[in-house]
Design a protein around this motif. Structure first.
Motif, short mmCIF file in Angstrom:
data_model
loop_
_atom_site.label_atom_id
_atom_site.label_comp_id
_atom_site.label_asym_id
_atom_site.label_seq_id
_atom_site.Cartn_x
_atom_site.Cartn_y
_atom_site.Cartn_z
N THR A 67 0.83 -1.20 0.00
CA THR A 67 0.00 0.00 0.00
C THR A 67 0.87 1.26 0.00
O THR A 67 2.04 1.22 0.36
CB THR A 67 -0.95 0.00 1.20
OG1 THR A 67 -1.89 1.06 1.08
CG2 THR A 67 -0.20 0.15 2.50
N GLY A 68 0.28 2.37 -0.44
CA GLY A 68 1.05 3.61 -0.54
C GLY A 68 1.98 3.62 -1.73
O GLY A 68 2.97 4.35 -1.75
N TYR A 86 1.05 8.54 3.87
CA TYR A 86 2.29 9.22 4.25
C TYR A 86 2.01 10.47 5.08
O TYR A 86 2.62 11.53 4.89
CB TYR A 86 3.11 9.57 3.01
CG TYR A 86 3.54 8.36 2.23
CD1 TYR A 86 4.64 7.60 2.62
CD2 TYR A 86 2.83 7.94 1.10
CE1 TYR A 86 5.03 6.46 1.92
CE2 TYR A 86 3.21 6.80 0.39
CZ TYR A 86 4.29 6.07 0.81
OH TYR A 86 4.66 4.94 0.10
N THR A 87 1.08 10.35 6.04
CA THR A 87 0.81 11.48 6.92
C THR A 87 1.80 11.47 8.08
O THR A 87 2.65 10.59 8.20
CB THR A 87 -0.63 11.39 7.47
OG1 THR A 87 -0.72 10.26 8.34
CG2 THR A 87 -1.64 11.26 6.34
N SER A 88 1.65 12.46 8.97
CA SER A 88 2.61 12.62 10.07
C SER A 88 2.57 11.47 11.07
O SER A 88 3.49 11.31 11.88
CB SER A 88 2.34 13.94 10.79
OG SER A 88 1.03 13.97 11.32
N GLN A 89 1.50 10.67 11.04
CA GLN A 89 1.45 9.51 11.94
C GLN A 89 2.47 8.43 11.56
O GLN A 89 2.76 7.55 12.37
CB GLN A 89 0.06 8.89 11.92
CG GLN A 89 -1.01 9.71 12.60
CD GLN A 89 -2.37 9.07 12.47
OE1 GLN A 89 -3.05 9.24 11.47
NE2 GLN A 89 -2.75 8.32 13.48
N ASN A 509 1.30 14.18 0.18
CA ASN A 509 2.13 14.04 1.37
C ASN A 509 3.48 13.39 1.12
O ASN A 509 4.44 13.63 1.88
CB ASN A 509 1.40 13.19 2.42
CG ASN A 509 0.14 13.87 2.93
OD1 ASN A 509 0.11 15.08 3.12
ND2 ASN A 509 -0.91 13.08 3.15
N ILE A 510 3.60 12.57 0.11
CA ILE A 510 4.84 11.80 -0.05
C ILE A 510 6.01 12.72 -0.41
O ILE A 510 5.85 13.72 -1.12
CB ILE A 510 4.67 10.69 -1.11
CG1 ILE A 510 5.84 9.71 -1.01
CG2 ILE A 510 4.53 11.27 -2.52
CD1 ILE A 510 5.64 8.43 -1.78
#
Length: 537
Positions: A67-68, A86-89, A509-510
Motif C-alpha cells: 500500500t502507498g 504518508y501522513t505525520s502519523q 504528502n509523499i
C-alpha cells in the motif's frame, strides 16, 4: 546492541502431510546446552524461518510493501491508513516497523546460533551441518536485506548474542550488501536443488534472492561493476537449471492447494494444523471489498472476510490493466462478479448479485438491472475490484486466519529480473525477449491457434519499449500484491514520482523522506549510545 535478544527464539513452523512442509517439534523448558546437541541444532535451523511468517502474508508485511504505492492505496478500514497516505502519523512509534525490526533481529540471532555453534555440536553429520548452516545463512541474508531496504543502514549481526549488549551502531549499507551477498553465495554453494520438506531454502531460492540483491544494489549509490550482469546471471540460472516452468494458466499460480507448482521457487509456510496456526496470516482478507452488506450477499468462506485494507489505484485498473482483450491477468487476478448466496426478492441462489464490468455504464442501464452494477466511476473505499490471489476457502471458519502458504519467489519474477538487468546493461532486445515470455503466457487462448497467436502478437513488446517505467508497469501487472512493489519503487528511485502521478490519496504528502522507513523509537530509546534516526522523521 541494546536490542534485547533472547538467546534463541523458537516458534512452530508447522507440518502438513500433503505438502511435506517444514516440520518443527515444539521445544520448551530447555537449557542453552540443548542447542549444542544434534536435536538442538536442527531445532535452531527450523527456528531460523520463524520471522518469514511475521512478514509474509501479514498485515504488517503487506502494509509496508504494497500500500502507498502507485498501484495499491488504502481501503476504508484499518488502523494504518497513514502508511498509505504518508501522513505525520508515519513516525518512529509505528507498530509495524517495530514488529518487523524486533522479529527479524530476534530470528537473526537464531540464525547466528546455527552458524556459530555448528562446528561445536558433537557427532553432527557433515552433510547435515552444511545444509543446516546454509539454510540459516539464507534466512539471515533475507532478513538483513529486507531491513536494509526498509531502513537503510542498520546493525549488521553476524554472531550470536550470548548476553545483553547495550550499544548498537548502524553499519554501512555497503557492508550490509557485502554480508548479504556473502551469505547467499555460501548458502547457494551448499544447498540442494530441492528439499524433501517444502519451504526449506534451496539452491534456486538462494540464486533468486541473489538476483534480487544484485539488481537492487546495481541502482544504488553502493553499486559495483558487474551488479547488473550478476543479477542477470543468477536469474538466468534459476530459469534454466532446475526445470521450473511458467504455468500455462496464470490464474493457477495462486490456486489454493496448488502453491507448490512448477512456477514456485520458494514459499513461506502456513498450515491447516491448529497446533501450528498463525494468527497473522491474513492476506486473504486485506484486498476484499465490502461485498457482505450488499443485496443478495452474506459473508462466507468462498468469498472471504472483507477487511477492506487495500484497494487498487485507478492507474492499476485503468492503465496497467487497460488491455483486457488480449491479456487475461486482470480477469484472473481480480474478482469482479459476486453471485447471490443470500436469496432475496428477485435474486435467487447463484444469480449475479454484484458486477463490476470495468467500463462505464449509463445510469439508465444500471437502473434496469436486478443486480448491483458498479462501473469504475462508482468505485469507493468499500466498493472496488478485489485481488483474489490469496483467497482462502480452507479456513475452518470466517473468523479464522489464513492457512495457505505465501509464494514469495516465482519464476515470472526471475524473467523480469533478468530482463531489467539486461536492459540496464544496454541489451534491450534480449530484455524484450524475456518480457515477452511472461506476457505471452498471459495472452488469451483463442478459439483457434491463429486467434491465440494474434493475441500474443498484440502483446509482443520490442526493444524500443524497454524502459524502467515499462518494466515497473509489467511488474505491477504480473506481481501485484506479492510484497514487492514498495521495494521496486524505492530501488528504482521512482517511489515519489510514481506515487505523485498515480495515487490520489498519497500524492500530496509523499516526499523523499519516505524512501526509507523510520527507525523504531524503542530501538533508539534502549540504546545507550546515540542511534541516529533516518532523516525527516
Amino acid at each position: 546492541m541494546k536490542y534485547i535478544v533472547p538467546l534463541i527464539i523458537l516458534l512452530a513452523v508447522g507440518t502438513a502431510s500433503c505438502n511435506k512442509m517444514l516440520d518443527e517439534e515444539i521445544v520448551t523448558n530447555v537449557t542453552d546446552d540443548f542447542y549444542n546437541t544434534k536435536a538442538g541444532f536442527q531445532t535452531a535451523v527450523n527456528g531460523s524461518y520463524v520471522s518469514m511468517r511475521n512478514f509474509y502474508s501479514t498485515e504488517r508485511g503487506m502494509t509496508l510493501t504494497e500500500t502507498g504505492t502507485d498501484i495499491i492505496t488504502n481501503g476504508s478500514d484499518g488502523n494504518f491508513k497513514f502508511t498509505s497516505q504518508y501522513t505525520s502519523q508515519l513516525d518512529s512509534r509505528y507498530d509495524h516497523i517495530r514488529e518487523v525490526w524486533n522479529s527479524f533481529y530476534q530470528t537473526i540471532n537464531t540464525c547466528n546460533v546455527v552458524v556459530d555453534r555448528a562446528d561445536k555440536v558433537p557427532d553432527l553429520e557433515e552433510a547435515t551441518k552444511k545444509k543446516g548452516v546454509a539454510e540459516a545463512l539464507f534466512c539471515r541474508a533475507h532478513y538483513h536485506f529486507v531491513l536494509m531496504q526498509m531502513f537503510g543502514a542498520v546493525p549488521l549481526r553476524l554472531h550470536e548474542n550470548a548476553e545483553i549488549i547495550r550499544e548498537a551502531h548502524r553499519d554501512s549499507v555497503s557492508a550490509i550488501y557485502d554480508a548479504v551477498i556473502n551469505d547467499l553465495l555460501a548458502a547457494e554453494a551448499e544447498l540442494p536443488a530441492t528439499q524433501a520438506e517444502w519451504g526449506r531454502a534451496t539452491k534456486p531460492a538462494a540464486e533468486h534472492l541473489l538476483a534480487r540483491v544484485y539488481l537492487t544494489r546495481a541502482s544504488s549509490p553502493q553499486a559495483k561493476a558487474g551488479d547488473y550482469a550478476n543479477a542477470a546471471k543468477y536469474a538466468d540460472m534459476v530459469i534454466k537449471n532446475y526445470g521450473f516452468k511458467l504455468l500455462t494458466d496464470v490464474g493457477q499460480v495462486w490456486a489454493q492447494g496448488k502453491e507448490n507448482n512448477d512456477e514456485t521457487i520458494w514459499a513461506a509456510q502456513y498450515t491447516t494444523d491448529p497446533l501450528y496456526g498463525y494468527a497473522d496470516n491474513n492476506a486473504c482478507r486485506f484486498f476484499l471489498m465490502q461485498y457482505d452488506v450488499l443485496k443478495g450477499m452474506k459473508r462466507d468462506l468462498a468469498n472471504g472476510t472483507p477487511w477492506k485494507r487495500f484497494r487498487p489505484t485507478k492507474f492499476l485498473i485503468d492503465t496497467l490493466y487497460k488491455d483486457r482483450v488480449h491479456d487475461v491477468r486482470y480477469e484472473k487476478f481480480y474478482t469482479t462478479l459476486w453471485r447471490t448466496n443470500a436469496p432475496v426478492d428477485n435474486l435467487k441462489m447463484g444469480d449475479t448479485a454484484v458486477f463490476l464490468p470495468g467500463y462505464d455504464v449509463p445510469d439508465a442501464v444500471i437502473a434496469t438491472k436486478p443486480y448491483m452494477l458498479v462501473p469504475p466511476r462508482l468505485y469507493t473505499e468499500k466498493l472496488y475490484p478485489s485481488l483474489n490471489k490469496f483467497a482462502d476457502a480452507l479456513r475452518p471458519d470466517n473468523q479464522a486466519s489464513g492457512v495457505r502458504p505465501f509464494i514469495a519467489m516465482r519464476l515470472a519474477e526471475a524473467y523480469l529480473i533478468e530482463a531489467e538487468a539486461l536492459m540496464m546493461d544496454g541489451k534491450k532486445q534480449e530484455a524484450a525477449d524475456l518480457v515477452n515470455v511472461v506476457r505471452w503466457r498471459s495472452a488469451r487462448i483463442g478459439a483457434t491457434p491463429a486467434e491465440t497467436q494474434a493475441n500474443r502478437d498484440a502483446m509482443t513488446v520490442t526493444a524500443a519499449d524497454m524502459t524502467i517505467d515499462f518494466i515497473l508497469d509489467e511488474r505491477g501487472r504480473e506481481l501485484v500484491g506479492e510484497q514487492l512493489r514498495w521495494f521496486d519503487l524505492t530501488r528504482t528511485h521512482k517511489l515519489v514520482e510514481r506515487v505523485k502521478l498515480h495515487n490520489d490519496e498519497a500524492r500530496s504528502n509523499i516526499k523523499l523522506t519516505h524512501m526509507l522507513r523510520p527507525i523504531p523509537q524503542d530501538q533508539i530509546d534502549r540504546t545507550v549510545n546515540e542511534f541516529p534516526q533516518n532523516p525527516g522523521y
